[in-house]
Design an enzyme around this catalytic site. Structure first.
Site, mmCIF file in Angstrom:
data_model
loop_
_atom_site.group_PDB
_atom_site.id
_atom_site.type_symbol
_atom_site.label_atom_id
_atom_site.label_comp_id
_atom_site.label_asym_id
_atom_site.label_seq_id
_atom_site.Cartn_x
_atom_site.Cartn_y
_atom_site.Cartn_z
ATOM 1 N N GLU A 289 0.915 -1.211 -0.090
ATOM 2 C CA GLU A 289 -0.083 0.011 0.033
ATOM 3 C C GLU A 289 0.874 1.337 0.166
ATOM 4 O OE1 GLU A 289 -2.812 -0.156 3.225
ATOM 5 O OE2 GLU A 289 -3.619 -2.219 2.522
ATOM 6 N N ASN B 60 1.843 -5.358 -3.129
ATOM 7 C CA ASN B 60 0.485 -5.615 -2.687
ATOM 8 C C ASN B 60 -0.291 -4.098 -2.397
ATOM 9 O OD1 ASN B 60 -1.542 -7.650 -1.870
ATOM 10 N ND2 ASN B 60 -1.603 -6.844 0.129
ATOM 11 N N HIS C 166 -10.890 -5.899 -2.352
ATOM 12 C CA HIS C 166 -12.035 -5.852 -1.178
ATOM 13 C C HIS C 166 -13.183 -5.219 -1.971
ATOM 14 C CE1 HIS C 166 -9.497 -7.193 2.038
ATOM 15 N NE2 HIS C 166 -8.694 -5.942 1.789
ATOM 16 N N GLU D 123 -6.580 -10.671 -0.810
ATOM 17 C CA GLU D 123 -7.402 -10.436 0.346
ATOM 18 C C GLU D 123 -8.699 -10.311 0.097
ATOM 19 O OE1 GLU D 123 -5.895 -6.997 2.740
ATOM 20 O OE2 GLU D 123 -3.662 -7.489 1.866
ATOM 21 N N ASP E 237 -12.690 -10.078 -0.300
ATOM 22 C CA ASP E 237 -13.897 -10.403 0.262
ATOM 23 C C ASP E 237 -14.937 -9.675 -0.282
ATOM 24 O OD1 ASP E 237 -13.014 -7.826 1.404
ATOM 25 O OD2 ASP E 237 -12.780 -8.676 3.428
#
Length: 435
Positions: A146, A189, A225, A254, A256
């Site tokens: 990030e 990432n 996400h 990650e 979801d």
């Protein structure tokens, strides 16, 4: 077969046409992994560990490898919780993703107070010590996490590393990482980089520059996400492909997706199909095992509900990966259905439940669903279906009451009353079998 196929790297058994029955097994048959973020403090919960061990073939420590966890004080390393996750994974043949080495968040206070020269030394020492501790045990590392701003600027995010070391800190981190563990894949990432936009293009340009100059980078992680305000972008696959075309692997790290039912399932299918459509997309990790421990628990974003029941999204993902949860029963072809559960009323001594049955991508002519209640609970009343029972009286098999035909994507539901008898836990749904 489920336990056999849940191990990393296992391919389909020779000479059989039996579809894998777990996420990890189905992904392995496609040459990919299917992982979950794991919290060490939940591994002692039987249902958590059982679901993890059965369904997944890769793990990512959720917080246990972040800087504040492994180096809370300068040059004083604490690996206990992270070691627990790695040992658990290794004993079951699972891959491990390392997350994360250099990140602006979850930093212990001492890091931000260092001057530039000290910070450079501390960053390189942290990378080297942690990677060498786990050398040979980590498949891929999120080396830097990030580092870019949201929005349209494409600029770097303010952080102790960016502010004091400048743009070169990412390259330095990757070079240090390669020296520390030459065999591990090194990833950058980030989030909000899933479609083609200013932020993802800034990352793309960095990776392109790194590849041109020989800076070691092997993979790019896309956090993915999603929710209704930030859905799966239409150019998701194309974006993954443009990174892969630079000569790096891409990983969904990650995942979801907030929501429920068929809408959530459809979004998960889009993600899985995008990964399967990009040959260098090597795997998918969902950010957690069960909704109840998700960082977005109120949005129910994962594949297993709070009672470890398989949601419609689970069945959709398994099917998209080419697996089967129903043992191949029913009318063959594309006949498929999914089930989801909701509690519709609750009293001191009983509650009402509703199961929604949804046809898959083809019309079906019938369906069968099972509902298991935990003793001493008993189902006292049912409606909108014809039930039968096992010898214990705790497992109900429900079939349509009359015509069971459903058009592709259409839904029906049946209901029941559960007498609690001191236990208010939700029932467990089995697989839906279509014909």
């Amino acid at each position: 077969m489920a336990s056999l196929l849940a191990t990393a790297g296992v391919t389909a058994l020779a000479g059989t046409a039996v579809a894998a029955s777990t996420l990890g097994g189905a992904a392995a048959e496609k040459g990919r992994y299917f992982g979950a973020a794991v919290a060490a403090n939940h591994l002692g919960e039987a249902a958590y560990a059982s679901t993890l061990d059965t369904e997944f073939n890769s793990v990512t420590p959720e917080n246990e490898m972040k800087w504040d966890a492994v180096e809370p004080n300068r040059n004083s390393f604490s690996y206990g919780s992270a070691d627990q996750i790695v040992s658990h994974a290794q004993s079951r043949g699972m891959k491990v993703r390392g997350h994360t080495l250099v990140w602006h968040s979850q930093l212990p206070g001492w890091v931000g107070g260092l001057g530039a020269a000290d910070l450079r030394t501390a960053m390189n020492n942290h990378i080297t010590q942690v990677m060498q501790h786990y050398q040979g045990k980590i498949h891929s590392w999120d080396v830097v996490n990030e580092a870019f701003q949201d929005g349209s600027s494409g600029a770097r995010r303010s952080s102790p590393f960016q502010d004091k070391l400048g743009n070169g800190f990412i390259e330095e981190a990757f070079r240090t990482a390669r020296a520390a563990d030459p065999a591990a894949k090194l990833c950058y990432n980030d989030y909000n980089t899933d479609g083609v936009n200013a932020k993802s293009t800034a990352v793309y340009n960095m990776v392109k520059d790194f590849k041109a100059r020989g800076v070691p980078i092997d993979c790019v992680g896309f956090q993915s996400h999603f929710n209704s305000a930030s859905p799966v972008p239409g150019d998701y696959r194309a974006n993954l492909q443009r990174f892969a075309d630079l000569g790096v692997d891409v990983q969904i790290t990650e995942l979801d997706i907030e929501g429920s039912g068929s809408a959530q399932a459809s979004s998960y299918i889009n993600v899985v199909n995008a990964c399967l459509g990009v040959s260098r997309c090597t795997g998918i990790t969902v950010w957690g095992v069960t909704d109840k421990y998700s960082w977005r628990a109120s949005g129910t974003p994962l594949l297993f509900d709070g009672n470890y029941g398989k949601k419609a999204a689970y069945t959709a993902v398994l099917t998209a990966l080419g697996g089967s949860g129903s043992g191949g029963g029913g009318g063959g072809g594309n006949a498929a259905c999914t089930v989801s559960y909701s509690r519709t009323a609750d009293w001191s001594d009983r509650f009402n439940g509703q199961v929604t049955v949804t046809a898959g991508s083809a019309a079906i002519t019938g369906w069968t669903a099972t509902v298991t209640v935990a003793s001493p609970q008993k189902i006292s009343t049912t409606w909108n279906g014809t039930p039968s029972w096992d010898s214990s009286g705790n497992v109900m098999t429900m079939k349509p009451n009359g015509n069971g035909s459903l058009a592709a994507g259409a839904s029906t539901s049946f209901g029941f009353t559960v007498m609690k008898n001191g236990n208010s836990s939700a029932p467990t749904l089995g697989s839906c079998t279509a014909s």
